[in-house]
Design a protein around this motif. Sequence first.
Motif, PDB file in Angstrom:
ATOM      1  N   UNK A  75      12.690  30.500  46.823  1.00 43.79           N
ATOM      2  CA  UNK A  75      11.686  29.739  45.906  1.00 43.79           C
ATOM      3  C   UNK A  75      10.412  30.269  46.333  1.00 43.79           C
ATOM      4  N   UNK A  76       9.651  30.400  45.108  1.00 48.50           N
ATOM      5  CA  UNK A  76       8.117  31.178  45.301  1.00 48.50           C
ATOM      6  C   UNK A  76       7.337  29.974  46.004  1.00 48.50           C
ATOM      7  N   UNK A  77       6.310  30.439  46.683  1.00 51.70           N
ATOM      8  CA  UNK A  77       5.444  29.633  47.223  1.00 51.70           C
ATOM      9  C   UNK A  77       4.757  28.762  46.396  1.00 51.70           C
ATOM     10  N   UNK A  78       4.477  28.982  45.198  1.00 50.22           N
ATOM     11  CA  UNK A  78       3.982  28.054  44.166  1.00 50.22           C
ATOM     12  C   UNK A  78       4.800  28.406  42.941  1.00 50.22           C
ATOM     13  N   UNK A  79       5.339  26.969  42.403  1.00 51.96           N
ATOM     14  CA  UNK A  79       6.305  26.850  41.308  1.00 51.96           C
ATOM     15  C   UNK A  79       5.625  26.539  40.020  1.00 51.96           C
ATOM     16  N   UNK A  80       5.800  27.493  39.006  1.00 55.29           N
ATOM     17  CA  UNK A  80       5.387  26.938  37.407  1.00 55.29           C
ATOM     18  C   UNK A  80       6.454  26.176  37.018  1.00 55.29           C
ATOM     19  N   UNK A  81       6.131  24.811  36.810  1.00 60.41           N
ATOM     20  CA  UNK A  81       6.975  23.902  36.226  1.00 60.41           C
ATOM     21  C   UNK A  81       7.575  24.215  34.708  1.00 60.41           C
ATOM     22  N   UNK A  82       6.710  24.982  33.999  1.00 51.51           N
ATOM     23  CA  UNK A  82       7.054  25.210  32.599  1.00 51.51           C
ATOM     24  C   UNK A  82       7.882  26.522  32.674  1.00 51.51           C
ATOM     25  N   UNK A  83       7.998  27.251  33.858  1.00 52.67           N
ATOM     26  CA  UNK A  83       8.911  28.451  33.981  1.00 52.67           C
ATOM     27  C   UNK A  83       9.806  28.254  35.232  1.00 52.67           C
ATOM     28  N   UNK A  84      10.078  26.977  35.267  1.00 47.83           N
ATOM     29  CA  UNK A  84      11.065  26.548  36.694  1.00 47.83           C
ATOM     30  C   UNK A  84      12.450  27.655  36.533  1.00 47.83           C
ATOM     31  N   UNK A  85      12.970  27.718  35.477  1.00 41.62           N
ATOM     32  CA  UNK A  85      14.354  28.389  35.471  1.00 41.62           C
ATOM     33  C   UNK A  85      14.060  29.792  35.973  1.00 41.62           C
ATOM     34  N   UNK A  86      13.020  30.403  35.458  1.00 43.55           N
ATOM     35  CA  UNK A  86      12.588  31.647  35.963  1.00 43.55           C
ATOM     36  C   UNK A  86      12.255  31.898  37.482  1.00 43.55           C
ATOM     37  N   UNK A  87      11.453  31.059  37.755  1.00 44.89           N
ATOM     38  CA  UNK A  87      11.138  30.746  39.357  1.00 44.89           C
ATOM     39  C   UNK A  87      12.157  30.541  40.162  1.00 44.89           C
ATOM     40  N   UNK A  88      13.384  29.910  39.761  1.00 40.39           N
ATOM     41  CA  UNK A  88      14.578  29.861  40.397  1.00 40.39           C
ATOM     42  C   UNK A  88      15.909  30.690  40.301  1.00 40.39           C
ATOM     43  N   UNK A  89      15.542  31.557  39.272  1.00 38.53           N
ATOM     44  CA  UNK A  89      16.635  32.499  39.304  1.00 38.53           C
ATOM     45  C   UNK A  89      17.350  33.127  40.457  1.00 38.53           C
ATOM     46  N   UNK A  90      16.445  33.523  41.350  1.00 37.63           N
ATOM     47  CA  UNK A  90      16.937  34.197  42.657  1.00 37.63           C
ATOM     48  C   UNK A  90      17.600  33.130  43.379  1.00 37.63           C
ATOM     49  N   UNK A  91      17.183  31.866  43.334  1.00 43.08           N
ATOM     50  CA  UNK A  91      17.775  30.986  44.294  1.00 43.08           C
ATOM     51  C   UNK A  91      18.926  30.182  43.547  1.00 43.08           C
ATOM     52  N   UNK A  92      19.110  30.301  42.348  1.00 48.39           N
ATOM     53  CA  UNK A  92      20.324  30.048  41.688  1.00 48.39           C
ATOM     54  C   UNK A  92      21.745  30.857  41.960  1.00 48.39           C
ATOM     55  N   UNK A  93      21.360  32.462  42.147  1.00 51.07           N
ATOM     56  CA  UNK A  93      22.078  33.507  42.663  1.00 51.07           C
ATOM     57  C   UNK A  93      22.581  33.259  43.875  1.00 51.07           C
ATOM     58  N   UNK A  94      21.580  32.862  44.736  1.00 51.22           N
ATOM     59  CA  UNK A  94      22.039  32.484  46.158  1.00 51.22           C
ATOM     60  C   UNK A  94      23.082  31.422  46.226  1.00 51.22           C
ATOM     61  N   UNK A  95      22.702  30.430  45.340  1.00 49.55           N
ATOM     62  CA  UNK A  95      23.584  29.251  45.466  1.00 49.55           C
ATOM     63  C   UNK A  95      25.003  29.323  44.782  1.00 49.55           C
ATOM     64  N   UNK A  96      25.188  30.488  43.958  1.00 52.03           N
ATOM     65  CA  UNK A  96      26.322  30.555  43.205  1.00 52.03           C
ATOM     66  C   UNK A  96      27.173  31.795  44.000  1.00 52.03           C
ATOM     67  N   UNK A  97      26.702  32.937  43.579  1.00 56.27           N
ATOM     68  CA  UNK A  97      27.113  34.148  44.078  1.00 56.27           C
ATOM     69  C   UNK A  97      27.032  34.200  45.688  1.00 56.27           C
ATOM     70  N   UNK A  98      26.019  33.776  46.304  1.00 53.37           N
ATOM     71  CA  UNK A  98      25.918  33.933  47.595  1.00 53.37           C
ATOM     72  C   UNK A  98      26.879  33.089  48.360  1.00 53.37           C
ATOM     73  N   UNK A  99      26.926  31.834  47.885  1.00 52.56           N
ATOM     74  CA  UNK A  99      27.819  30.629  48.444  1.00 52.56           C
ATOM     75  C   UNK A  99      29.292  31.154  48.347  1.00 52.56           C
ATOM     76  N   UNK A 100      29.699  31.672  47.265  1.00 46.24           N
ATOM     77  CA  UNK A 100      31.105  32.468  46.865  1.00 46.24           C
ATOM     78  C   UNK A 100      31.388  33.679  47.887  1.00 46.24           C
ATOM     79  N   UNK A 101      30.304  34.252  48.016  1.00 49.06           N
ATOM     80  CA  UNK A 101      30.454  35.442  48.841  1.00 49.06           C
ATOM     81  C   UNK A 101      30.699  34.779  50.524  1.00 49.06           C
ATOM     82  N   UNK A 102      29.837  34.052  50.750  1.00 53.45           N
ATOM     83  CA  UNK A 102      30.056  33.457  52.288  1.00 53.45           C
ATOM     84  C   UNK A 102      31.281  32.517  52.629  1.00 53.45           C
ATOM     85  N   UNK A 103      31.746  31.922  51.487  1.00 53.04           N
ATOM     86  CA  UNK A 103      32.813  31.149  51.615  1.00 53.04           C
ATOM     87  C   UNK A 103      34.207  32.213  51.620  1.00 53.04           C
TER      88      UNK A 103
END
Length: 312
Positions: A75-103
């Motif tokens: 998660x970026x140190x400063x988030x732009x709420x109008x671009x939340x989806x882009x700001x969280x794109x990397x975190x979303x991958x960690x929560x999906x692909x990353x979780x799958x890989x770990x499990x």
Amino acid sequence: MRVLVAGATGVIGRQLVPVLISAGHEVVAVSRGRSQAPDQVGVTAVVADILDRGAITRVVREQAPDAIVHIATAIPAEINPKKLAADFEATNRLRTEGTRNLIEAASEAGVGRVVTEGLAYAYDPSSSTPAAEGAPLWQAPPKQFAPVLEALQELERLTAQANGLVLRFGHLYGPGSIYASDGSFVNQVRAGKVPLVGGGTSTFSFTHSYDAATAILAAVQSHGTGSLNIVDDEPAQMSVWLPVLADILGARKPKGAPAMMAKLAVGDWGVAFMTKLRGADNSNAKRSLDWQPKYTSWRTGFVSELQNGKNG
């Protein structure tokens, strides 16, 4: 117990590693950069990207942990709420692909315990009462929040398949967070740039990063499954906590702003964040984990962090 922590250098991870060590556990601290890895007795620092399935599978096999904790975000140190989806794109991958890989790695290596990080402010805002874990998540979320919610739902689905436990944290504050003394949100409040939009009717449930860490410790040592809200005892509307925060900082009292006007600056998600969020109830976590937050209220937590300069 040997505990592998993915995200050991993040806001929660920096609190979690010493908490686990103090409780007598060994820690395998996984991070993406060697310079960030914890350097202390009882910690094995490993550089690996959980998005690299082969790499994380080798780490889990070689380190042979008894439990895996997944708290990795980007998660970026400063988030732009109008671009939340882009700001969280990397975190979303960690929560999906990353979780799958770990499990999948945990399953192949016979790891018996998985604990992951969810959110306690993704509940549907159709009710104003603090949400228990059985309450539905946001049914029709703002467009920018939709991919974030989808990633969280996938994380929870994968964790459930592994008979793991999702800890749904509230709005995180403490060292390294946006609510820290040098955090982006606190700096905006100091500058008088955070108004009470639409009356500030969002209800926030806060979680100090130290309390998140002690909850993870309790979860690792338990056998519970499903999800639990890890939040403090005092859900509060933004109209209540924001003026208190401004006062602690010696900043001007927040001014009001119409939701329609604010939408131009912060978008649909920014307005929803300030007007629609629902608080969470921590009763089940207290009972099933025998856990109590050190900071039972954001009031004392904010003073500790911002006025007294203490770090948990």
